[in-house]
Design an enzyme around this catalytic site. Structure first.
Site, PDB file in Angstrom:
ATOM      1  N   HIS A  38     -18.291 -18.740  17.252  1.00  0.00           N
ATOM      2  CA  HIS A  38     -18.031 -19.786  18.252  1.00  0.00           C
ATOM      3  C   HIS A  38     -19.105 -19.753  19.342  1.00  0.00           C
ATOM      4  O   HIS A  38     -19.609 -20.798  19.761  1.00  0.00           O
ATOM      5  CB  HIS A  38     -16.680 -19.559  18.941  1.00  0.00           C
ATOM      6  N   GLY A 148     -19.431 -25.415  12.874  1.00  0.00           N
ATOM      7  CA  GLY A 148     -19.974 -24.299  12.101  1.00  0.00           C
ATOM      8  C   GLY A 148     -19.995 -24.607  10.610  1.00  0.00           C
ATOM      9  O   GLY A 148     -19.051 -25.207  10.081  1.00  0.00           O
TER      10      GLY A 148
HETATM   11  P1  AMP Z   1     -12.060 -22.640  14.826  1.00  0.00           P
HETATM   12  O1  AMP Z   1     -11.765 -22.052  16.167  1.00  0.00           O
HETATM   13  O2  AMP Z   1     -11.778 -21.716  13.686  1.00  0.00           O
HETATM   14  O3  AMP Z   1     -11.475 -24.020  14.644  1.00  0.00           O
HETATM   15  O4  AMP Z   1     -13.636 -22.855  14.793  1.00  0.00           O
HETATM   16  C1  AMP Z   1     -14.289 -23.639  15.753  1.00  0.00           C
HETATM   17  C2  AMP Z   1     -15.689 -23.911  15.309  1.00  0.00           C
HETATM   18  O5  AMP Z   1     -16.392 -22.672  15.136  1.00  0.00           O
HETATM   19  C3  AMP Z   1     -15.751 -24.629  13.949  1.00  0.00           C
HETATM   20  O6  AMP Z   1     -16.772 -25.605  13.976  1.00  0.00           O
HETATM   21  C4  AMP Z   1     -16.073 -23.513  13.000  1.00  0.00           C
HETATM   22  O7  AMP Z   1     -16.740 -23.942  11.834  1.00  0.00           O
HETATM   23  C5  AMP Z   1     -16.985 -22.658  13.867  1.00  0.00           C
HETATM   24  N1  AMP Z   1     -17.041 -21.302  13.334  1.00  0.00           N
HETATM   25  C6  AMP Z   1     -15.983 -20.506  13.006  1.00  0.00           C
HETATM   26  N2  AMP Z   1     -16.412 -19.334  12.483  1.00  0.00           N
HETATM   27  C7  AMP Z   1     -17.768 -19.393  12.486  1.00  0.00           C
HETATM   28  C8  AMP Z   1     -18.793 -18.487  12.061  1.00  0.00           C
HETATM   29  N3  AMP Z   1     -18.512 -17.296  11.550  1.00  0.00           N
HETATM   30  N4  AMP Z   1     -20.072 -18.874  12.219  1.00  0.00           N
HETATM   31  C9  AMP Z   1     -20.378 -20.091  12.743  1.00  0.00           C
HETATM   32  N5  AMP Z   1     -19.461 -20.988  13.145  1.00  0.00           N
HETATM   33  C10 AMP Z   1     -18.173 -20.636  13.018  1.00  0.00           C
END
Ligand code: AMP
Length: 281
Positions: A38, A148
């Site tokens: 994030h 991500g």
């Molecule tokens: P989430 O909180 O899981 O909804 O993720 C929020 C954003 O962070 C989304 O765009 C995810 O794809 C991105 N994200 C989550 N994990 C990773 C990671 N390991 N590397 C890069 N981006 C990530």
């Protein structure tokens, strides 16, 4: 850090906070319990934009009835500390009642690219994602939004939606941030037992093996799927839900790899479901 980070909850507070920010405005939607993945999105936004806004919202409409909504990990204090360190200007933490008030009945559905893979295993998931992202975009009106590659299908669905509905937002997709042993960072990794955690890098290992096969000339999609599957099957704690070798834009399964291709998978370790992917090009 140059100035005090603005923390807002209601739409009125958000509006007042946004009025203080310069443009171009970068936006990073999250569900909180932040990790370096994030933070990498917020830092990229910081580099490319005059101001950065982050939302933290565990969106109930993207969780299925048997999924982990109630126990999804949360730690707002720590999240705010990390975002302050990343020099974020504004953090929006709406409540479910703010987002879905009594009588709410409007949904955004991306028809085809939402259907396979994650969409097939988690019916209604992407309808929840596209609906909430629409609401977040309309409220924040960012110049650029950062997602991500970890959630590759989500990125493809949001790109499609943004084009189809003429959202005046540029979508940027950033690389997967991994632990030193290759496990893709995820808020859900905290659910893993120590034994499962030790076994979990098998996802990345299987992706690297298929990527190596591709680099050595293999173009048969089934061969690449089998390469991943056999490595995952050799790990007794891993239960494969799907492995895929698909077009990276449409997510349709391929026979032969020709253009941009996504290798992806969903694997259970006990009740914890992990996803990972690599792009071949
Ligand atoms: P989430 O909180 O899981 O909804 O993720 C929020 C954003 O962070 C989304 O765009 C995810 O794809 C991105 N994200 C989550 N994990 C990773 C990671 N390991 N590397 C890069 N981006 C990530």
């Amino acid at each position: 850090m140059s100035r005090q980070m603005i923390l807002v909850t209601t739409l009125e507070e958000l509006k007042a906070g946004l009025a203080l920010l310069e443009h171009p405005l970068g936006f990073v939607p999250t569900m909180g319990y932040l990790h370096d993945g994030h933070v990498s999105l917020a830092r990229r936004a910081r580099e490319e934009c005059k101001a950065v806004a982050v939302s933290i919202f565990v969106n109930p409409t993207q969780f299925g009835p048997n999924e982990d909504l109630a126990k999804y990990p949360r730690d707002l204090e720590r999240d705010l500390r990390l975002l302050e360190e990343a020099d974020v200007d504004l953090v929006w933490t709406p409540t479910p009642e703010d987002m879905y008030p009594q009588g709410y009945q409007t949904w955004v559905d991306v028809a085809e690219v939402s259907l396979p893979l994650e969409g097939a295993q988690r019916p209604g998931h992407f309808r929840g994602v596209t609906t909430v992202v629409t609401k977040l975009f309309n409220a924040v009106q960012p110049t650029r939004a950062y997602f991500g590659q970890k959630d590759a299908q989500q990125a493809a669905v949001i790109r499609r939606m943004t084009r189809d509905l003429n959202f005046p937002v540029e979508i940027l997709v950033c690389p997967i941030v991994r632990e030193p042993d290759g496990l893709a960072m995820s808020s859900r990794n905290v659910y893993l037992s120590p034994e499962q955690r030790r076994a979990a890098p098998v996802l990345h290992r299987s992706l690297l093996a298929a990527q190596a096969a591709y680099q050595n000339g293999e173009r048969g999609a089934e061969k690449l799927r089998q390469t991943m599957k056999s490595i995952l099957d050799a790990e007794p704690l891993a239960q494969v839900q799907y492995v895929s070798c698909a077009d990276s834009e449409t997510l349709q399964e391929l026979d032969h790899v020709t253009g941009k291709t996504l290798l992806s998978m969903a694997v259970f370790f006990g009740k914890t479901r992990l996803i990972d992917n690599v792009l071949l090009s």
